[in-house]
Design a protein around this motif. Sequence first.
Motif, PDB file in Angstrom:
ATOM      1  N   ASP A   1      -2.265 -23.495  66.698  1.00 19.52           N
ATOM      2  CA  ASP A   1      -1.998 -24.583  65.604  1.00 19.52           C
ATOM      3  C   ASP A   1      -2.831 -24.350  64.835  1.00 19.52           C
ATOM      4  OD1 ASP A   1       0.009 -26.345  67.386  1.00 19.52           O
ATOM      5  OD2 ASP A   1      -1.576 -27.390  68.704  1.00 19.52           O
ATOM      6  N   GLY A   2      -3.970 -23.517  65.185  1.00 19.24           N
ATOM      7  CA  GLY A   2      -5.266 -22.717  63.623  1.00 19.24           C
ATOM      8  C   GLY A   2      -6.446 -23.747  64.255  1.00 19.24           C
ATOM      9  N   ASN A   3      -6.747 -24.603  64.937  1.00 26.97           N
ATOM     10  CA  ASN A   3      -7.467 -25.039  65.726  1.00 26.97           C
ATOM     11  C   ASN A   3      -8.626 -24.348  65.789  1.00 26.97           C
ATOM     12  OD1 ASN A   3      -6.268 -27.848  65.439  1.00 26.97           O
ATOM     13  ND2 ASN A   3      -5.398 -27.007  67.008  1.00 26.97           N
ATOM     14  N   TYR A   4      -9.819 -24.326  65.998  1.00 26.58           N
ATOM     15  CA  TYR A   4     -10.697 -23.294  65.578  1.00 26.58           C
ATOM     16  C   TYR A   4     -11.962 -23.321  67.458  1.00 26.58           C
ATOM     17  CZ  TYR A   4     -15.816 -21.934  66.586  1.00 26.58           C
ATOM     18  OH  TYR A   4     -17.154 -21.084  67.014  1.00 26.58           O
ATOM     19  N   ARG A   5     -11.631 -22.764  68.289  1.00 26.85           N
ATOM     20  CA  ARG A   5     -11.410 -22.669  69.678  1.00 26.85           C
ATOM     21  C   ARG A   5     -12.577 -21.560  69.836  1.00 26.85           C
ATOM     22  NH1 ARG A   5      -8.226 -25.478  72.331  1.00 26.85           N
ATOM     23  NH2 ARG A   5     -10.225 -25.541  73.503  1.00 26.85           N
ATOM     24  N   GLY A   6     -14.084 -21.055  68.911  1.00 29.61           N
ATOM     25  CA  GLY A   6     -15.112 -20.120  69.828  1.00 29.61           C
ATOM     26  C   GLY A   6     -14.998 -18.951  69.298  1.00 29.61           C
TER      27      GLY A   6
ATOM     28  N   ARG B   1     -16.654 -21.770  62.409  1.00 25.00           N
ATOM     29  CA  ARG B   1     -16.042 -23.131  62.786  1.00 25.00           C
ATOM     30  C   ARG B   1     -15.555 -23.455  61.733  1.00 25.00           C
ATOM     31  NH1 ARG B   1     -16.682 -26.662  67.306  1.00 25.00           N
ATOM     32  NH2 ARG B   1     -18.662 -25.529  67.762  1.00 25.00           N
ATOM     33  N   THR B   2     -15.904 -23.993  60.472  1.00 19.19           N
ATOM     34  CA  THR B   2     -15.399 -24.491  59.244  1.00 19.19           C
ATOM     35  C   THR B   2     -14.048 -23.764  58.703  1.00 19.19           C
ATOM     36  OG1 THR B   2     -17.320 -23.735  58.159  1.00 19.19           O
ATOM     37  CG2 THR B   2     -17.718 -25.544  58.823  1.00 19.19           C
ATOM     38  N   GLY B   3     -14.301 -22.168  59.083  1.00 15.09           N
ATOM     39  CA  GLY B   3     -13.535 -21.548  58.031  1.00 15.09           C
ATOM     40  C   GLY B   3     -14.031 -21.303  56.839  1.00 15.09           C
ATOM     41  N   LYS B   4     -15.431 -20.892  56.939  1.00 16.50           N
ATOM     42  CA  LYS B   4     -16.155 -20.576  55.371  1.00 16.50           C
ATOM     43  C   LYS B   4     -15.915 -18.847  55.662  1.00 16.50           C
ATOM     44  CE  LYS B   4     -20.583 -20.180  53.439  1.00 16.50           C
ATOM     45  NZ  LYS B   4     -21.672 -21.196  52.975  1.00 16.50           N
TER      46      LYS B   4
ATOM     47  N   HIS C   1     -16.119 -12.943  65.206  1.00 12.78           N
ATOM     48  CA  HIS C   1     -14.741 -13.183  64.709  1.00 12.78           C
ATOM     49  C   HIS C   1     -13.914 -14.147  65.661  1.00 12.78           C
ATOM     50  CE1 HIS C   1     -10.631 -13.041  63.161  1.00 12.78           C
ATOM     51  NE2 HIS C   1     -11.111 -11.416  62.623  1.00 12.78           N
ATOM     52  N   ALA C   2     -14.528 -15.738  64.709  1.00  9.05           N
ATOM     53  CA  ALA C   2     -13.604 -16.869  65.175  1.00  9.05           C
ATOM     54  C   ALA C   2     -11.970 -16.432  65.793  1.00  9.05           C
ATOM     55  CB  ALA C   2     -13.304 -17.991  63.848  1.00  9.05           C
ATOM     56  N   MET C   3     -12.221 -18.067  66.639  1.00 10.31           N
ATOM     57  CA  MET C   3     -10.926 -17.306  67.660  1.00 10.31           C
ATOM     58  C   MET C   3     -10.107 -18.865  67.326  1.00 10.31           C
ATOM     59  SD  MET C   3     -12.180 -15.641  71.375  1.00 10.31           S
ATOM     60  CE  MET C   3     -13.326 -16.849  71.628  1.00 10.31           C
ATOM     61  N   HIS C   4      -8.882 -18.630  67.530  1.00 11.51           N
ATOM     62  CA  HIS C   4      -8.086 -20.274  67.122  1.00 11.51           C
ATOM     63  C   HIS C   4      -6.937 -19.901  68.203  1.00 11.51           C
ATOM     64  CE1 HIS C   4      -9.866 -19.357  62.726  1.00 11.51           C
ATOM     65  NE2 HIS C   4     -10.388 -20.410  63.013  1.00 11.51           N
ATOM     66  N   ASP C   5      -6.486 -21.360  67.775  1.00 13.42           N
ATOM     67  CA  ASP C   5      -5.593 -21.659  69.101  1.00 13.42           C
ATOM     68  C   ASP C   5      -3.743 -21.252  68.352  1.00 13.42           C
ATOM     69  OD1 ASP C   5      -4.585 -23.654  67.542  1.00 13.42           O
ATOM     70  OD2 ASP C   5      -5.563 -25.489  69.357  1.00 13.42           O
TER      71      ASP C   5
ATOM     72  N   ASP D   1     -27.400 -30.156  55.426  1.00 13.15           N
ATOM     73  CA  ASP D   1     -25.705 -31.314  55.154  1.00 13.15           C
ATOM     74  C   ASP D   1     -24.841 -30.416  56.188  1.00 13.15           C
ATOM     75  OD1 ASP D   1     -24.908 -31.385  51.379  1.00 13.15           O
ATOM     76  OD2 ASP D   1     -25.832 -29.251  53.361  1.00 13.15           O
ATOM     77  N   ALA D   2     -25.148 -28.816  56.460  1.00 14.01           N
ATOM     78  CA  ALA D   2     -23.979 -27.933  56.362  1.00 14.01           C
ATOM     79  C   ALA D   2     -24.663 -27.702  58.399  1.00 14.01           C
ATOM     80  CB  ALA D   2     -23.835 -27.402  56.036  1.00 14.01           C
ATOM     81  N   PHE D   3     -25.110 -26.376  58.024  1.00 16.08           N
ATOM     82  CA  PHE D   3     -24.638 -25.827  59.730  1.00 16.08           C
ATOM     83  C   PHE D   3     -26.023 -26.428  60.655  1.00 16.08           C
ATOM     84  CE2 PHE D   3     -29.021 -23.730  57.242  1.00 16.08           C
ATOM     85  CZ  PHE D   3     -29.742 -23.743  58.697  1.00 16.08           C
TER      86      PHE D   3
END
Length: 408
Positions: free
Chosen positions: A340-345, A309-312, A334-338, A188-190
């Motif tokens: 506004d804090g949205n995941y961008r890759g 992506r989920t911020g885990k 490393h997660a990238m964010h815009d 139910d996750a990845f």
Amino acid sequence: MKLVGIAGSIADESYNRKLLKFIATHFRSQVDIELLDINDIPMFNEDDDQSDGDAIQYIAQKIEAADGVIIATPEHNHTVPAALKSLIEWLSFSIHPLDGKPVMIVGASYYSQGSSRAQLHLRQILEAPGVGAITFPGNEVLLGNVKEAFDEKGNLKDQGTIDFIHTTLNKFIKFVKVINHVDEEADDAFEAEDLDATHPVDTTVTNVEMKAKDWVEQAAVKTNAVEGSAYVKLDRGLLTVDQLNYFFNTMPMELTFVDDNNQFIYYNKTMEGKDMLASRTPDQVGDRMTDVHPPRAIPNVKRVIHSLRTGKTDLVSMAVPGNNETKHIMHYYHAMHDADGNYRGVNEWVLDLYPIVASYLKQTGKKLVDDPNNQVDANAGASQGSASSKDDADKKPDVDANSGASEH
């Protein structure tokens, strides 16, 4: 917790079996370890499949029912014994009980190396397609000079060695819990992570075939992309496209950009793919993530990206197989964010840490030494204590607790 222990020897008097027996007995209050015998396992022969035979099925069923596995390997001619290799061949031919199973490697030898070369080889075998075990990184139990290590009752004499094994076993127990917890969440996750890049985002270049070998050139025409001496205004800078290429292509690391649609859209081409730490080729740019990873790695790639992506977690790190005293290649995701804090890759970078360490040691006149009191983290890929040998220890990838990160 239930573990099974396998000694990779069929000798009547096996020090590796004795080591496993000591671990199972001495730490029985913490974990239940059942020792399995491989004496009846036939020599592997793909023309005579005996996977359904009693001997192989017995071990396979015990492994499947266990939370994890401890393998104690001797060293024969710098590698694992034939009997142990044959067992693993059977367990990766038509049945796969080790797939996704946490495995800890220990070993004993007559001399000071403590079966280090066999352990390195065993790690590579366990990671092979069809085997698919998840080996416990670092914390090598390398018991050397084994003839003098035990007393007449089969107990280890050296308290430092016992303490090191105790610490390592505790870390492995935590590792097993993490790996099995990730597997429990899989449905139910990845698994929902779409590596086929079928959900375009606002920056996706549409109407260009992702697998096109000239994706960059086609996408540039489609978007009227600037190049050459055209300026690009950055957050805190103004550079031409040429300057950006100069800048990125001289970075002391390999960089990769994967967007939030799981499309591979950039890498800094510092050298030819065959010479890179993590090979990329120009015609791969634009590909979906499913196209740039082997099928066996896909579940682990999904785990990594899903956790970002989920911020885990914001960062997943891992070392690669084969690191040694003069090479320590690390992969970072490393997660990238815009704004506004949205995941961008994902920003992935790969580098060999050893030249940095070697330069520091040379400039300062310092040197690396073992700290017998240090509690090495499960992800450190380092040896410690009297049960290990710094000169012979080889490193294992540091799999992030949240990811089970994939290898390239």
